[in-house]
Every structure is written in structure tokens, then in C-alpha cells.
Scaffold this active site. Structure first.
Site, mmCIF file in Angstrom:
data_model
loop_
_atom_site.group_PDB
_atom_site.id
_atom_site.type_symbol
_atom_site.label_atom_id
_atom_site.label_comp_id
_atom_site.label_asym_id
_atom_site.label_seq_id
_atom_site.Cartn_x
_atom_site.Cartn_y
_atom_site.Cartn_z
ATOM 1 N N SER A 24 -9.702 -0.335 7.065
ATOM 2 C CA SER A 24 -9.157 -0.192 5.713
ATOM 3 C C SER A 24 -8.425 -1.414 5.178
ATOM 4 O O SER A 24 -8.021 -1.419 4.012
ATOM 5 C CB SER A 24 -8.225 1.026 5.648
ATOM 6 O OG SER A 24 -8.957 2.219 5.803
ATOM 7 N N SER A 33 -9.681 2.139 2.855
ATOM 8 C CA SER A 33 -8.871 2.898 1.921
ATOM 9 C C SER A 33 -7.907 2.050 1.105
ATOM 10 O O SER A 33 -7.350 2.491 0.106
ATOM 11 C CB SER A 33 -8.060 3.947 2.688
ATOM 12 O OG SER A 33 -7.147 3.323 3.602
ATOM 13 N N LYS A 42 0.841 -1.202 0.000
ATOM 14 C CA LYS A 42 0.000 0.000 0.000
ATOM 15 C C LYS A 42 0.873 1.248 0.000
ATOM 16 O O LYS A 42 1.874 1.326 0.738
ATOM 17 C CB LYS A 42 -0.918 -0.018 1.223
ATOM 18 C CG LYS A 42 -1.957 1.096 1.257
ATOM 19 C CD LYS A 42 -2.866 0.940 2.484
ATOM 20 C CE LYS A 42 -3.925 2.018 2.568
ATOM 21 N NZ LYS A 42 -4.797 1.870 3.750
#
Length: 491
Positions: free
Chosen positions: A179, A155, A80
């Protein structure tokens, strides 16, 4: 699609270790897959082709020399874009850090490199991890491989979508209010939030410092446990890191895979079984709970009365912390700088930079947080939210005196169409309704697929006491064995 991209991380590592395939072959297969489908998925913001192949060659050289390889050596992983990577762009999904190449690796990335995994690149995300759909990325939305007209969660939608699209067997996410788990639920993958402080935040670009938790994402529970084992553990560079060993999550996952949950007591959270969830989601959850009961688990209802206040408490605490953390992005030290033509004051340059660099959701949360922390409102908003956080922690403590773990759906609904909720922030925030309490408490939680509703994946959440991460892996592996994994449609 290469057969290598369909394999689990355990299978890939075994083939590399035995010499039946090479790390370079595995890496190239995944790079080819990214090249073939990522224009439709947009899971990646940056693909580090040269770095990935170089890392893979090192693994092959070490194997040829007879060196002992780790359990994930040669396995590709996507990271990420919230974690710093030396020399590799780290944007946090924001224009304000476009093109920034950090001079150091985060602890998580360091440990991935030391373990011999191969970093493919950086995945898309909601800007500064603020969002539940990956539609708030400054670089465009990621799409769900199950239906590319739908969101992949957020997210960390890029990390989850990369798994579901077979672009990577493993990925890293971060979980502030769900997330990791929420994208895992809507893409039919596994996402685990470790105990807060069980994984290092050094090099994680901060959103909400008392909540942010890096963690593993995978297509199977055992793969997630192996990745957790690699990235977890104490880090003296992180003041919130817990100085205790990582629980043996791998052994717990293997134990759970035997399908015996005799003596395990699971609590269904009463407050998460009423209104608010889609009927199809609740049906899949109930079927999964019954499957666990057939494996020997004792299923009871447990009331956590303050969980219903978690959402409003979170949306005061997290924005308050973000308003402080994001003050460093001022156009002076690094990143974007706008309006510095020699005729403007420093304050004007900072204002223009933030106006151009931050997206609407980030601005919204900074404003909420600044207001909640302002003189005259601190006690009424932020102070009250922290009191609610204490009550939620007490609910967890009381519940774990009665049961070994708590269970619930991961999300109230399946993946929704892209663009359908961006006009109503409250409807977007509801995506994290069931995941937020674990962040406010600090305990571990995992989402594992438990079935389909309207042809789309449903996630099953397991929450455990702090430092009892192994409990959730045992239950998750047992459930996975009972209901099976999900196979997305072929892109």
C-alpha cells in the site's frame, strides 16, 4: 503553481534553515496548492490549515532564536488517515470513524512533530487500508494526477497523489501488502516499506498486525531516506518494534547517488518476469535493470518458487487478522452508533452500526477471515497459509545468500481506469502480486520510478534482507540518478 511546491524536501529545508524563505511561506504555498487542485485529485480527507501554520511559525521562531534545526524542519508532510493525530480527525477512510478526533498522537506523528515538519492534513485511503486503488474510501476515490480518470493506487493513494500533484513534498503511508509501493509505482513517486518492526505501529489503526508497516513517501529517494530516518527506530510502546538503530539510510542514498554499484549483486526474481505483467511494464523494468548493470551491478536471475503462492496466502492471513482487529468497532465505545433508540438490544445496535459503518470490501474481508479462523477450517486455511509464509521466508533467505538485493517490477500494470476493476475483486487483488512477498517475509522494499508505459509511470521494486534497509536505498538512488525522476502533467 508556486516554485516552492516544486522543490524537494532537501531544498525546502535548506531554504528555511538559511532564512531565504520561511516555514510559513512554504506552508502557505502548499495550502494554496491544495486549495487550487484538490477538488480534482481528492488526495486529502482533512486539511489542518490552522495547525499547519501554527507549526510553521514555531519553526520560524526557533530559527530566529538561533536554535539548531533538524534536516526536515519546516518541510510540509501529509499523513495517511490511518495514523492517529491528536485533535485532528482520523477516519481510516471509513464511516464508522467519521468525525473521530483521537486524544493522542501516534508515535510516527510524534516524531514528525519533534523533527519540526509541518503536518498539512490527513490523506484519503481505501477503508481500513483494504484495497489497491483508493476507490474503497467511504469518502470517494482519489484520482491520479497523471490522468484523473485513473486510480492512484491503494490503499495509500491519497499520500501518493498528494506528492504527484505537488500538494506536499513528503507524505506518510502504511504498507500491509504493497500500500506504499504500489501507489508510488502508478503515480511516479518513491514509496518505501521499512523492515517490519523498524517503524512503530503505536497509533496505527490496525488492519493486519503481523504485516502493517508505516513508511515514507516522497518524490526523490534522498527525501524518502531522510523521512525514514525521522520516523524509524525503536518504540517501547510497540511490542513488535525492533530494539536496534535505524540503518544509515541517508548515507546509503547519498552513496547510491554517486552512480557506482561496483560489487553489488542483484537478483531478478524469475517468477516475476513471466506471464502476468504488461509488456510495457516489463520493457521499462528490463531497461532499468540494464541501466543498473552499466553502473557496475552484477545482475543474475534468482528463483523464488513459493512467491507464486504469496497472493492466496496473504488473502487468508490478512483477512483473518482484520476480522479480529476490527471486532473493536462495535458502536459502543467510540465512533458511529446506529439504532440506539432504547428499544434495541446491544447486539442489534452493534449489527446495525457495522452494517452502516463498514463498506463492502471491509465486510468481504471480515467474512473471509472469520471463516478461515472458524472451528474446523483453521488448519485447512489459516494454518496452511502460515506454512506458505514460512516457505516464502525461506525463499528470501536462500536468495539473499546469493545476492545483495532482489529486483522486480513493482506492479504488473500501470494505473487502470477508475471503476474498471471494482466488480472483480480478484483482478483488483492482482495489483499487489509483486509486493506481497516482502510483507509476508518482513523485509524492506522500495518502489522507484523507472520509466513510462503508454505515457503512465512504471515502478521498479528493490527488496532487501531484514534490517538491511540501507541496501535498497543505495540501489534506488543509483537507479534514480541513471533514469531520472518523472514529472507529472500540470493540473
Amino acid at each position: 503553481m508556486s516554485d516552492l511546491t516544486k522543490l524537494s524536501a532537501v531544498e525546502i529545508a535548506g531554504l528555511v534553515a538559511s532564512g531565504e524563505t520561511s516555514a510559513v511561506e512554504v506552508t502557505q504555498a502548499h495550502l494554496d496548492r491544495i486549495g487550487a487542485v484538490d477538488d480534482r485529485v481528492h488526495a486529502f480527507l482533512h486539511v489542518d490549515t490552522e495547525g499547519a501554520l501554527a507549526a510553521a511559525r514555531v519553526v520560524d521562531e526557533r530559527r530566529a532564536a538561533g536554535a539548531e534545526l533538524g534536516p526536515l524542519a519546516g518541510v510540509p508532510v501529509a499523513v495517511k488517515d490511518v495514523l492517529t493525530t491528536k485533535g485532528v480527525p482520523t477516519t481510516v477512510g471509513s464511516k464508522i470513524l467519521e468525525g473521530w478526533r483521537p486524544p493522542y498522537d501516534s508515535t510516527i506523528v510524534e516524531r514528525l512533530r519533534d523533527a519540526g515538519t509541518v503536518m498539512l492534513g490527513k490523506t484519503n485511503m481505501d477503508e481500513f487500508a483494504m484495497g489497491s486503488s483508493t476507490e474503497y474510501s467511504a469518502y470517494g476515490p482519489t484520482r491520479n494526477p497523471w490522468d484523473t480518470d485513473r486510480i492512484p493506487g491503494g490503499s495509500g493513494g491519497g499520500s501518493a497523489a498528494a506528492l504527484a500533484a505537488y500538494e506536499a513534498p513528503l507524505s506518510i503511508g502504511s504498507d500491509t501488502g504493497g500500500s506504499i509501493r504500489q501507489p508510488g509505482a502508478v503515480t511516479g513517486t518513491v514509496g518505501a516499506k521499512p523492515t517490519y518492526g523498524g517503524t512503530s505501529r503505536y497509533g496505527l489503526v490496525a488492519f493486519s498486525s503481523s504485516l502493517d508497516t508505516p513508511g515514507p513517501c516522497a518524490r526523490t529517494v534522498l527525501d524518502a531516506a531522510l523521512l525514514h530516518q525521522v520516523i524509524g527506530g525503536h518504540d517501547p510502546r510497540d511490542s513488535t518494534s525492533i530494539p536496534v538503530p535505524v540503518p544509515d539510510v541517508v548515507a546509503a542514498a547519498r552513496l547510491g547517488a554517486t552512480g557506482d554499484l561496483t560489487g553489488v549483486k542483484l537478483g531478478v526474481v524469475t517468477e516475476f518476469t513471466g506471464e502476468g505483467a504488461e509488456p510495457g511494464v516489463m520493457a521499462a523494468f528490463r531497461d532499468a535493470a540494464e541501466a543498473l548493470a552499466k553502473l557496475g551491478a552484477d545482475i543474475v536471475e534468482v528463483s523464488c518458487p513459493h512467491f507464486k503462492y504469496a497472493l492466496p496466502a496473504y488473502y487468508l492471513i490478512a483477512p483473518s487478522e482484520c476480522s479480529s482487529n476490527l471486532a473493536r468497532f462495535d458502536g459502543v465505545r467510540f465512533g458511529l452508533r446506529v439504532g440506539d433508540d432504547g428499544n434495541r438490544s446491544l447486539e442489534e445496535v452493534m449489527s446495525l452500526t457495522r452494517e452502516a459503518g463498514f463498506g463492502p470490501e471491509v465486510k468481504r474481508r471480515i467474512m473471509i477471515g472469520t471463516y478461515a479462523l472458524s472451528s474446523g477450517y483453521y488448519d485447512a486455511y489459516y494454518g496452511q497459509a502460515q506454512k506458505v509464509r514460512t516457505l516464502i521466508t525461506r525463499d528470501f533467505t536462500s536468495a539473499f545468500e546469493q545476492v545483495d538485493a532482489l529486483i522486480s517490477p513493482t506492479t504488473p500494470f500501470v494505473a487502470f481506469p477508475i471503476g474498471s476493476r471494482t466488480a472483480d475483486p480478484y483482478q483488483m487483488y492482482l495489483a499487489d502480486l509483486f509486493t506481497i512477498p516482502a510483507n509476508l517475509y518482513g523485509g524492506p522494499a522500495i518502489s522507484v520510478p523507472c520509466g513510462l508505459s503508454d505515457g503512465l509511470p512504471v515502478g521498479f521494486q528493490i527488496m532487501a534482507p531484514t534490517l538491511a534497509d540501507d541496501r535498497m536505498y543505495r540501489v534506488a538512488a543509483a537507479l534514480e540518478g541513471a533514469v531520472g525522476t518523472l514529472t507529472p502533467p500540470t493540473l
